[in-house]
Design a protein around this motif. Structure first.
Motif, PDB file in Angstrom:
ATOM      1  N   LYS A 133      26.140  -4.691 -73.121  1.00 29.74           N
ATOM      2  CA  LYS A 133      26.956  -5.248 -74.208  1.00 29.74           C
ATOM      3  C   LYS A 133      26.859  -6.772 -74.140  1.00 29.74           C
ATOM      4  O   LYS A 133      27.102  -7.370 -73.095  1.00 29.74           O
ATOM      5  CB  LYS A 133      28.410  -4.803 -74.049  1.00 29.74           C
ATOM      6  N   TYR A 134      26.524  -7.409 -75.267  1.00 26.04           N
ATOM      7  CA  TYR A 134      26.186  -8.828 -75.256  1.00 26.04           C
ATOM      8  C   TYR A 134      27.197  -9.741 -75.939  1.00 26.04           C
ATOM      9  O   TYR A 134      27.014 -10.953 -75.953  1.00 26.04           O
ATOM     10  CB  TYR A 134      24.811  -9.037 -75.902  1.00 26.04           C
ATOM     11  N   TRP A 135      28.250  -9.184 -76.520  1.00 21.13           N
ATOM     12  CA  TRP A 135      29.261 -10.065 -77.131  1.00 21.13           C
ATOM     13  C   TRP A 135      30.564  -9.292 -77.322  1.00 21.13           C
ATOM     14  O   TRP A 135      30.589  -8.067 -77.313  1.00 21.13           O
ATOM     15  CB  TRP A 135      28.761 -10.648 -78.446  1.00 21.13           C
ATOM     16  N   MET A 136      31.619 -10.028 -77.498  1.00 24.45           N
ATOM     17  CA  MET A 136      32.963  -9.452 -77.518  1.00 24.45           C
ATOM     18  C   MET A 136      33.190  -8.476 -78.654  1.00 24.45           C
ATOM     19  O   MET A 136      34.015  -7.565 -78.541  1.00 24.45           O
ATOM     20  CB  MET A 136      33.998 -10.584 -77.590  1.00 24.45           C
ATOM     21  N   SER A 143      35.812  -5.900 -68.488  1.00 26.10           N
ATOM     22  CA  SER A 143      36.450  -7.139 -68.031  1.00 26.10           C
ATOM     23  C   SER A 143      35.424  -8.227 -67.750  1.00 26.10           C
ATOM     24  O   SER A 143      35.577  -9.030 -66.829  1.00 26.10           O
ATOM     25  CB  SER A 143      37.306  -6.875 -66.786  1.00 26.10           C
ATOM     26  N   MET A 144      34.375  -8.258 -68.554  1.00 24.93           N
ATOM     27  CA  MET A 144      33.437  -9.370 -68.442  1.00 24.93           C
ATOM     28  C   MET A 144      34.027 -10.594 -69.139  1.00 24.93           C
ATOM     29  O   MET A 144      34.721 -10.481 -70.145  1.00 24.93           O
ATOM     30  CB  MET A 144      32.089  -9.005 -69.091  1.00 24.93           C
ATOM     31  N   CYS A 145      33.749 -11.773 -68.569  1.00 22.87           N
ATOM     32  CA  CYS A 145      34.116 -13.025 -69.221  1.00 22.87           C
ATOM     33  C   CYS A 145      32.941 -13.451 -70.101  1.00 22.87           C
ATOM     34  O   CYS A 145      31.864 -13.757 -69.597  1.00 22.87           O
ATOM     35  CB  CYS A 145      34.434 -14.104 -68.186  1.00 22.87           C
ATOM     36  N   TYR A 146      33.166 -13.438 -71.404  1.00 26.02           N
ATOM     37  CA  TYR A 146      32.116 -13.784 -72.363  1.00 26.02           C
ATOM     38  C   TYR A 146      32.232 -15.235 -72.851  1.00 26.02           C
ATOM     39  O   TYR A 146      31.291 -15.764 -73.422  1.00 26.02           O
ATOM     40  CB  TYR A 146      32.224 -12.909 -73.615  1.00 26.02           C
ATOM     41  N   TRP A 147      33.401 -15.839 -72.700  1.00 25.73           N
ATOM     42  CA  TRP A 147      33.794 -16.948 -73.565  1.00 25.73           C
ATOM     43  C   TRP A 147      33.569 -18.343 -73.017  1.00 25.73           C
ATOM     44  O   TRP A 147      33.489 -19.287 -73.799  1.00 25.73           O
ATOM     45  CB  TRP A 147      35.259 -16.791 -73.949  1.00 25.73           C
ATOM     46  N   ILE A 153      26.121 -18.921 -73.529  1.00 28.39           N
ATOM     47  CA  ILE A 153      24.676 -19.069 -73.699  1.00 28.39           C
ATOM     48  C   ILE A 153      23.924 -18.031 -72.876  1.00 28.39           C
ATOM     49  O   ILE A 153      22.836 -17.578 -73.268  1.00 28.39           O
ATOM     50  CB  ILE A 153      24.236 -20.519 -73.362  1.00 28.39           C
ATOM     51  N   LEU A 154      24.489 -17.590 -71.756  1.00 24.19           N
ATOM     52  CA  LEU A 154      23.865 -16.520 -70.972  1.00 24.19           C
ATOM     53  C   LEU A 154      23.774 -15.235 -71.781  1.00 24.19           C
ATOM     54  O   LEU A 154      22.706 -14.608 -71.869  1.00 24.19           O
ATOM     55  CB  LEU A 154      24.664 -16.288 -69.688  1.00 24.19           C
ATOM     56  N   PHE A 155      24.879 -14.808 -72.357  1.00 22.65           N
ATOM     57  CA  PHE A 155      24.872 -13.571 -73.148  1.00 22.65           C
ATOM     58  C   PHE A 155      23.953 -13.702 -74.361  1.00 22.65           C
ATOM     59  O   PHE A 155      23.160 -12.795 -74.656  1.00 22.65           O
ATOM     60  CB  PHE A 155      26.293 -13.245 -73.625  1.00 22.65           C
ATOM     61  N   ALA A 156      24.055 -14.833 -75.075  1.00 26.60           N
ATOM     62  CA  ALA A 156      23.328 -14.964 -76.339  1.00 26.60           C
ATOM     63  C   ALA A 156      21.820 -15.021 -76.132  1.00 26.60           C
ATOM     64  O   ALA A 156      21.053 -14.388 -76.873  1.00 26.60           O
ATOM     65  CB  ALA A 156      23.816 -16.199 -77.091  1.00 26.60           C
ATOM     66  N   VAL A 157      21.364 -15.771 -75.153  1.00 22.70           N
ATOM     67  CA  VAL A 157      19.919 -15.884 -74.918  1.00 22.70           C
ATOM     68  C   VAL A 157      19.341 -14.548 -74.479  1.00 22.70           C
ATOM     69  O   VAL A 157      18.273 -14.128 -74.949  1.00 22.70           O
ATOM     70  CB  VAL A 157      19.624 -16.986 -73.884  1.00 22.70           C
ATOM     71  N   SER A 158      20.028 -13.858 -73.575  1.00 16.40           N
ATOM     72  CA  SER A 158      19.508 -12.557 -73.140  1.00 16.40           C
ATOM     73  C   SER A 158      19.444 -11.580 -74.300  1.00 16.40           C
ATOM     74  O   SER A 158      18.451 -10.854 -74.461  1.00 16.40           O
ATOM     75  CB  SER A 158      20.379 -11.998 -72.010  1.00 16.40           C
ATOM     76  N   GLU A 159      20.493 -11.551 -75.106  1.00 17.17           N
ATOM     77  CA  GLU A 159      20.488 -10.661 -76.272  1.00 17.17           C
ATOM     78  C   GLU A 159      19.330 -11.003 -77.209  1.00 17.17           C
ATOM     79  O   GLU A 159      18.632 -10.106 -77.717  1.00 17.17           O
ATOM     80  CB  GLU A 159      21.816 -10.777 -77.017  1.00 17.17           C
ATOM     81  N   TYR A 160      19.115 -12.278 -77.443  1.00 13.73           N
ATOM     82  CA  TYR A 160      18.035 -12.715 -78.331  1.00 13.73           C
ATOM     83  C   TYR A 160      16.681 -12.257 -77.796  1.00 13.73           C
ATOM     84  O   TYR A 160      15.863 -11.690 -78.533  1.00 13.73           O
ATOM     85  CB  TYR A 160      18.077 -14.237 -78.464  1.00 13.73           C
ATOM     86  N   LEU A 161      16.426 -12.505 -76.530  1.00 16.14           N
ATOM     87  CA  LEU A 161      15.116 -12.196 -75.968  1.00 16.14           C
ATOM     88  C   LEU A 161      14.885 -10.694 -75.832  1.00 16.14           C
ATOM     89  O   LEU A 161      13.756 -10.212 -76.015  1.00 16.14           O
ATOM     90  CB  LEU A 161      14.953 -12.889 -74.615  1.00 16.14           C
TER      91      LEU A 161
END
Length: 729
Positions: A133-136, A143-147, A153-161
């Motif tokens: 799961k890559y975003w809230m 209980s991952m901290c996304y924000w 940028i960690l979540f977004a770049v991985s999701e993009y790639l």
């Protein structure tokens, strides 16, 4: 007749109102009871999981690809690779906090080294990446901290790639394709980059969190196919490297064997820091390997714990990206020469002023309060949740995305009540109760930095005095790679975990100001516990002063509030309002009650003598800190001069006045700080609201906040950046 009719109408209205209030009370009570039954999901696994296998494999495969010897006993067999990945997979699939760190490494492992792995292993990695799961807003509870800034940028770049790599595959979390996820992530990456360009880094000058930005940025620069976005990411990479160059103290010291060695000590004032990050460059500068690799790779290659033997995935993402070449045989990214020149600036005196981030009061005018990704990203990367300016938005977003089981956010279930939301009462409740969670918010920092060849001093000028704090590092002094000094108003006794702690952040923020080599810091310790605040430490402030690491300490005047220290040719003097006293090391190191300074980052293996210098007393506390060095005066004459300097404290106005000859000046200056109000030098009120950059390193010594063009220049070198027009020249 009319009276009877009017009475009948009145009774109906009254009964309707009573019925309404009963319905409100009952429904609110039911909702509250339901909310209180929401138990948080664990942010960490109950059993130990060795999740770092993916990180280590990045290091091993890089060496294997270059035909360099692997560490003794390591063979990259299929069984070994799968055994290393087992813990990584388990941690990611459990969606525990910081799983995005492991995903970041796994993405690079797949994109760079999949050909060295079996098809089954490749497919297993692919499955884990598609199941994440890559975003809230993508469904499911965890209980991952996304924000925070780095997580975004960690979540977004991985999701993009991952989306770019598997455009037609389905992501488990929401049944959308890779191409759709790539598009969603693109919007968040663009928002993140634009906000960093316009406002700077919220986690300002953080030697702990900057690596977690650089890792995913490096992955994007090397692997993303959108060349315009890649160029913009390079612009942001330039900015973060300028941050480090401008704030790093170049210090000529010695390595473990006694050989001469250059240190680039990146320990400034910071939006987020832990105790080991503050204790010294040796224990807490997570950027050391990055900087050594860029500035002096050969000289530092064979040191113990050097960049060459680091298996840290964030560093290896950066290292491998800079060493790789594109189809035109050009490096994907190189730190610009002008930034390297700033690192190596050997002038005797450097004054750097900067502004990083936004105040909460600025969010509305910037169009950054709302539920769209770019809005919630700016709010939440400031860690702003319960503050009056944003609390309504917070609860709306959490409710919309079913986030109350998140361990970090679970307490917000108590105010997720429909009357508070419908009638817009949350802001009023926040203003009335003033919860301690308000202090988590990271607002705009106006940072003053002073560097010489002997020391550096850094202060976030007049940052939120009197407010709650969290991980903020307001002031910092660096005398060498092993000795740093700072003050805090402790928030919790040593045995309590979480931030703020005894050394991390402050129970209450100080009014801290600096001019050149002098800092005046004024605290008003709390006298009663605030709402949601677990505890306070009354009438107490303290100095981190690692006695054993100094070459010389004069504590003969502690009862008068004076202490002096010397490290090689660098000197420090501190004066407090009340007498100071060291806490015995045996107390700090009590079994079952170990000070948090000793717990993190191996600091407990270094500190073996007293370091906690405490000031106790009612009302306002102050610390005057002045630095000097042997090229100016002897240690003895420095002590004499400091003892003879005029100090006046007006407890009616909470004004501290200190007179001294500042470094490289001939006549005395009168520095006057009035708590929460003003900082004066020779009677002139100082403007403590800085532009984005004010230093010799930018065109005309000043770049405005939100400037279109940022031009760095030094030593006949320059770099022109413009995010909107995508200029990097």
């Amino acid at each position: 007749m009319n009276r009877i009719k009017n009475w009948s109408i009145f009774k109906k209205v009254l009964m309707s109102l009573l019925l309404f209030f009963v319905i409100v009370l009952v429904s609110t009570g039911i909702q509250f009871a339901i909310n209180m039954s929401i138990d948080p999901l664990p942010s960490r696994p109950s059993e130990d999981i060795n999740a770092g296998g993916g990180d280590r494999l990045l290091y091993y495969f890089d060496k294997y690809q270059k035909a360099e010897p692997l560490p003794q006993g390591i063979e990259l067999t299929e069984d070994f690779i799968n055994s290393e990945l087992q813990g990584t997979f388990a941690y990611i699939n459990g969606r525990y906090d910081c799983a995005d760190f492991r995903v970041n490494a796994l993405v690079r492992l797949y994109l760079s080294f999949k050909d060295y792995m079996s098809v089954d292993t490749q497919n297993n990695i692919k499955r884990v990446l598609l199941d994440f799961k890559y975003w809230m807003d993508q469904g499911g509870e965890d209980s991952m901290c996304y924000w925070s800034e780095n997580h975004q940028i960690l979540f977004a770049v991985s999701e993009y790639l991952v989306g770019q790599t598997f455009p037609n595959d389905i992501f488990t979390v929401d049944k959308k394709t890779g191409a759709q996820h790539m598009e969603m992530a693109k919007g968040r990456i663009n928002a993140w980059m634009e906000q960093r360009y316009l406002y700077g880094f919220t986690e300002w000058y953080s030697n702990n969190y900057y690596p977690e930005d650089i890792g995913p940025m490096s992955n994007f620069i090397q692997f993303a196919n959108d060349l315009d976005m890649v160029k913009r990411m390079k612009i942001i990479m330039d900015l973060i490297w300028h941050d480090m160059a401008s704030q790093s103290f170049k210090y000529l010291g010695q390595d473990e064997s006694g050989e001469d060695r250059t240190y680039y000590i990146f320990m400034s004032s910071s939006g987020r820091a832990y105790s080991d990050n503050r204790m010294s460059d040796d224990t807490g500068n997570r950027m050391r390997n990055f900087i050594d690799f860029v500035m002096q790779p050969e000289a530092t290659k064979n040191f113990s714990n050097s960049w060459y033997t680091s298996s840290n995935s964030f560093f290896n993402c950066f290292k491998q990206m800079t060493e790789a070449r594109n189809d035109a045989n050009i490096p994907y990214y190189e730190v610009p020469d002008v930034i390297k020149a700033i690192f190596d600036d050997d002038r005797d005196e450097k004054i750097i002023k900067s502004s990083q981030g936004l105040n909460l009061s600025e969010l509305k005018s910037e169009g950054l309060i709302g539920l769209e990704d770019h809005q919630i990203m700016m709010q939440m990367n400031m860690e702003a949740f319960s503050n009056p300016e944003v609390v309504n938005n917070t609860i709306r977003y959490m409710s919309q995305n079913n986030m109350f089981k998140n361990e970090f956010l679970n307490d917000f279930k108590m105010v997720n009540l429909w009357p508070l939301r419908v009638f817009g009462l949350l802001k009023g409740v926040s203003m009335l109760l003033k919860p301690s969670t308000d202090g988590v918010a990271i607002e705009r920092a106006n940072v003053y930095t002073y560097k010489t060849g002997y020391f550096s001093m850094h202060t976030a000028q007049a940052y939120q005095p009197g407010q709650y704090a969290d991980q903020h590092a307001i002031n910092s002094v660096n005398l060498s790679n092993s000795v740093s000094v700072f003050t805090t108003q402790p928030a919790k006794i040593a045995r309590r975990s979480g931030t703020p702690t005894y050394w991390v952040g402050n129970g209450r923020q100080p009014y801290s100001v600096q001019e050149k080599n002098v800092n005046l810091t004024l605290y008003i310790p709390p006298t009663k516990v605030g709402f949601m605040e677990p505890m306070i430490v009354k009438d107490t402030t303290h100095v981190f002063f690692p006695y054993q690491l100094f070459d010389e300490v004069d504590e003969s005047s502690l009862q008068q509030g004076y202490i002096f220290g010397r490290v090689n040719d660098s000197f420090i003097a501190i004066k407090s309002r009340y007498e100071m006293e060291f806490i015995d090391f045996l107390v700090s190191n009590q079994e079952g009650n170990v000070d948090d300074m000793l717990k993190r980052g191996g600091v407990g293996r270094i500190l073996t003598e007293k370091y906690d210098l405490v000031q106790k007393g009612e009302g306002l506390h102050y610390f005057i800190t002045e630095l000097s060095s042997a090229d100016i005066e002897s240690f003895s004459s420095f002590k004499t001069r400091f003892l003879n300097n005029t100090i006046d404290f007006n407890k009616t106005t909470n004004t501290l006045t200190y007179t001294s000859v500042l470094r490289n000046q001939i006549t005395s200056s009168i520095l006057s700080a009035t708590y929460g109000e003003s900082f004066k030098i020779n009677g002139v009120i100082q403007n403590l609201e800085y532009q984005r950059f004010e230093s010799d390193y930018v065109l005309n010594q000043m770049i405005e906040r939100k400037a279109s063009d940022i031009i760095f220049q030094y030593d006949q070198l320059s770099l022109h950046l413009n995010y909107q027009d995508n200029i990097r020249s």
